[in-house]
Design a protein around this motif. Structure first.
Motif, mmCIF file in Angstrom:
data_model
loop_
_atom_site.group_PDB
_atom_site.id
_atom_site.type_symbol
_atom_site.label_atom_id
_atom_site.label_comp_id
_atom_site.label_asym_id
_atom_site.label_seq_id
_atom_site.Cartn_x
_atom_site.Cartn_y
_atom_site.Cartn_z
ATOM 1 N N ILE A 127 8.182 13.705 15.025
ATOM 2 C CA ILE A 127 6.926 14.064 14.350
ATOM 3 C C ILE A 127 7.167 15.296 13.475
ATOM 4 N N LEU A 128 7.960 16.215 13.992
ATOM 5 C CA LEU A 128 8.276 17.406 13.186
ATOM 6 C C LEU A 128 9.031 17.020 11.910
ATOM 7 N N ASP A 129 9.984 16.100 12.025
ATOM 8 C CA ASP A 129 10.699 15.614 10.832
ATOM 9 C C ASP A 129 9.720 15.020 9.822
ATOM 10 N N ALA A 130 8.773 14.220 10.320
ATOM 11 C CA ALA A 130 7.818 13.581 9.398
ATOM 12 C C ALA A 130 6.933 14.637 8.731
ATOM 13 N N ILE A 131 6.548 15.661 9.484
ATOM 14 C CA ILE A 131 5.740 16.737 8.886
ATOM 15 C C ILE A 131 6.536 17.414 7.769
ATOM 16 N N LYS A 132 7.838 17.595 8.017
ATOM 17 C CA LYS A 132 8.670 18.269 7.018
ATOM 18 C C LYS A 132 9.061 17.338 5.878
ATOM 19 N N GLY A 133 8.888 16.031 6.071
ATOM 20 C CA GLY A 133 9.275 15.077 5.026
ATOM 21 C C GLY A 133 10.752 14.717 5.089
ATOM 22 N N ASP A 134 11.367 14.822 6.268
ATOM 23 C CA ASP A 134 12.787 14.505 6.408
ATOM 24 C C ASP A 134 12.944 13.090 6.994
ATOM 25 N N HIS A 135 13.558 12.203 6.215
ATOM 26 C CA HIS A 135 13.677 10.802 6.622
ATOM 27 C C HIS A 135 14.918 10.491 7.462
ATOM 28 N N SER A 136 15.794 11.482 7.681
ATOM 29 C CA SER A 136 17.112 11.174 8.287
ATOM 30 C C SER A 136 17.023 10.323 9.535
ATOM 31 N N SER A 172 0.808 -1.215 0.000
ATOM 32 C CA SER A 172 0.000 0.000 0.000
ATOM 33 C C SER A 172 0.847 1.273 0.000
ATOM 34 N N TRP A 173 2.023 1.236 0.630
ATOM 35 C CA TRP A 173 2.783 2.474 0.844
ATOM 36 C C TRP A 173 4.192 2.388 0.280
ATOM 37 N N LYS A 174 4.577 3.470 -0.386
ATOM 38 C CA LYS A 174 5.936 3.516 -0.930
ATOM 39 C C LYS A 174 6.919 3.839 0.201
ATOM 40 N N GLU A 175 8.178 3.442 -0.011
ATOM 41 C CA GLU A 175 9.180 3.662 1.031
ATOM 42 C C GLU A 175 9.283 5.147 1.399
ATOM 43 N N ASP A 176 9.223 6.024 0.406
ATOM 44 C CA ASP A 176 9.402 7.438 0.763
ATOM 45 C C ASP A 176 8.139 8.064 1.368
ATOM 46 N N GLU A 177 7.072 7.292 1.480
ATOM 47 C CA GLU A 177 5.886 7.783 2.209
ATOM 48 C C GLU A 177 5.860 7.210 3.618
ATOM 49 N N THR A 178 6.786 6.267 3.896
ATOM 50 C CA THR A 178 6.736 5.520 5.152
ATOM 51 C C THR A 178 7.787 6.036 6.143
ATOM 52 N N TYR A 179 7.363 6.286 7.351
ATOM 53 C CA TYR A 179 8.258 6.772 8.414
ATOM 54 C C TYR A 179 8.196 5.782 9.566
ATOM 55 N N ARG A 180 9.272 4.979 9.728
ATOM 56 C CA ARG A 180 9.283 3.978 10.798
ATOM 57 C C ARG A 180 10.006 4.592 11.994
ATOM 58 N N ILE A 181 9.282 4.730 13.069
ATOM 59 C CA ILE A 181 9.878 5.396 14.238
ATOM 60 C C ILE A 181 10.674 4.422 15.093
ATOM 61 N N ASP A 182 11.895 4.816 15.429
ATOM 62 C CA ASP A 182 12.568 4.284 16.600
ATOM 63 C C ASP A 182 12.889 5.552 17.372
ATOM 64 N N HIS A 183 12.168 5.799 18.449
ATOM 65 C CA HIS A 183 12.253 7.148 19.026
ATOM 66 C C HIS A 183 13.640 7.450 19.606
ATOM 67 N N TYR A 184 14.497 6.416 19.772
ATOM 68 C CA TYR A 184 15.846 6.711 20.235
ATOM 69 C C TYR A 184 16.614 7.550 19.210
#
Ligand code: BG6
Length: 498
Positions: free
Chosen positions: A429-438, A170-182
């Protein structure tokens, strides 16, 4: 810079993660002026409740310990940005209903493009149906769509691969944000600067100088309220295989080509998506770590003590559970830089303190002219109270000529008095809003991480014979009694004053 017209949907709005992390982080961002203009937050869960009850609940997740009237007023304003809708996680009509709710809110955007961010604060059993129905029913055609998912990403290598391939339908890699909050923690981010912006550190960062490294996670509370989830996963899947391994890979990876998000992910080695170099560095070093051996593992489970219940006293935990609530594992990195240096990852619930830190112990001074001197140790405290300190020997001041151990200490709250350190979830969450995958986890990273841990997890799960019995340790203690000898046999030496 920030995306206007953003709609954030929090699935699992009445769950533990939303309560502890997601809503407090969204409020933190709002308070500090980091949420986009015209943002709206939609809470979604199965629980039936009206808007008033929803607001009461979500605002109770936000702390205002001193009843600060300014914060109280901001909480009232924050409420206005949010609404609730209930529905199932596994049927199309519920998601169509959600889509109508979103469209009604987005009318005020008057045809400007929309940005939809779907946050899955959900148990893994519903990741796949929710991601599928969101794509089918709630995907914006006139704007961006992003999905944030949280661990657990499977239970072993195969189940992780199955999960990732289902999500990818369903989702492309660049639409997906997998969180590891560390990866959102200030001190974890600081590792890159400490290592690559300081010649003094870089020069000592290898097997020639370092004797052993410990990365430890200690929590002073048990699994209260989460026993059901925890018993299925255990401490290795909860903390070591993700949070501590992330820290280890950033600590040991080679220098990325640049800080572009793809460059960071590549020094960890990147296969299949558009975001490349820092993460590749991390994956590359993880590939040099062979699967952990049974003899390199110490397991523990807490028992009741000091008026606190034991793990097995939790009603949601089977009475004969051998699930580890403590684990120490030794990892070896087979590359030029680190070969022969033990990396000890250890984590436990219901221990004597709350602390997450990295301890890099240097080798002995060779052919020293001083007797009985302590080893140097670099300690990077991730939490609480972020700090970096270096234990070193200095001449005892005065007439005597002796070396004594002391510290060069950079404690953040003393050095950076006016700086607010963002919470990890706020930053991410701010990174995801901005679209930054780093600072998000790549698919190939998960694959290597599971390869390292899957064999011992299968052994612990009883897939290869009888399940190993964890060693008991009292609630509020330092862990199983075997811990000190486990670490010392790997070469760790206590400082003279300890
Ligand atoms: C979560 C674990 O990922 O991290 C929890 O599931 C743990 O068990 C939490 O308590 C710790 O997070 P932090 O930010 O408090 O160190």
């Amino acid at each position: 810079q920030f995306r206007d017209n953003t709609l954030i949907v929090v699935f699992g709005a009445s769950g533990d993660l939303a309560k502890k992390k997601t809503y407090p982080a969204l409020f933190g961002l709002y308070r500090n002026g980091y949420l986009p203009k015209d943002v709206h937050i939609v809470g979604y869960a199965r629980t039936k409740m009206d808007q008033e009850e929803y607001h009461k609940r979500t605002t109770s997740y936000i702390k205002n310990p001193n009843d600060d009237p300014e914060v109280a007023a901001q909480i009232e304003e924050f409420k206005k940005l949010s609404s609730y809708i209930s529905g199932n996680y596994d049927d199309s009509p519920s998601f169509q209903n959600l889509a109508r709710h979103m469209e009604a809110i987005e009318k005020s955007y008057q045809g400007r493009g929309v940005n939809r961010l779907f946050y899955l604060a959900l148990p893994p059993s519903v990741f796949v149906p929710v991601s599928k129905y969101v794509k089918e029913c709630c995907y914006a055609t006139n704007g961006t769509n992003r999905i944030i998912v949280e661990k657990p990403f499977g239970k072993d290598l195969q189940s992780c691969r199955d999960l990732l391939s289902s999500l990818k339908q369903s989702w492309k890699e660049d639409e997906t944000y997998r969180i590891d909050h560390y990866l959102g923690k200030e001190m974890v981010k600081n590792l890159l600067v400490l290592r690559f912006a300081n010649v003094a550190m870089g020069a000592a960062w290898d097997k020639h100088s370092i004797s052993n490294v410990q990365i430890s996670f200690k929590e002073p509370f048990g699994t209260e309220g989460r026993g059901g989830y925890f018993d299925e996963f255990g401490i290795i899947r909860d903390i070591l295989q993700n949070h501590l391994l992330q820290v280890l890979s950033i600590l040991t990876m080679e220098r990325p080509v640049s800080f572009a998000s793809e460059d960071i992910r590549d020094e960890k080695q990147y296969l299949s998506c558009s975001h490349a170099s820092f993460r590749s560095s991390q994956v590359k070093v993880l590939r040099a770590i062979p699967p952990i051996k049974r003899e390199d593992v110490l397991l523990g489970q807490y028992v009741g003590a000091n008026g606190k219940p034991g793990y097995l006293d939790d009603d949601t935990v089977p009475k004969d559970s051998v699930c580890p609530t403590f684990a120490a594992t030794t990892l070896w990195i087979n590359n030029e830089r680190w070969e022969g240096v033990p990396f000890i990852l250890k984590a436990g619930k219901a221990l004597n303190e709350a602390k997450v830190e990295i301890r890099m112990q240097f080798k002995d001074v060779t052919q020293g002219i001083f007797k009985d001197i302590s080893r140097n140790e670099l300690v990077i405290r991730i939490q609480p109270s972020e700090a970096v300190y270096l234990k070193l020997n200095t001449k005892t001041p005065g007439y005597a000529f002796r070396a004594i151990p002391t510290e060069m200490d950079l404690t953040y709250k003393r050095r950076f008095t006016d700086t607010k350190i963002p919470e990890a979830y706020e930053a991410l969450i701010l990174d995801a809003i901005k679209g930054d995958h780093s600072n998000f986890v790549r698919d190939d990273e998960l694959d290597v991480a599971w390869k390292i841990f899957t064999p011992i997890l299968h052994w612990i799960d009883g897939k290869e014979g009888p399940r190993p019995k964890p060693s008991p340790y009292p609630y509020g203690s330092r862990g199983p009694k075997e811990l000190d000898s486990f670490i010392e046999k790997l070469g760790y030496k206590r400082a003279a004053e300890e």
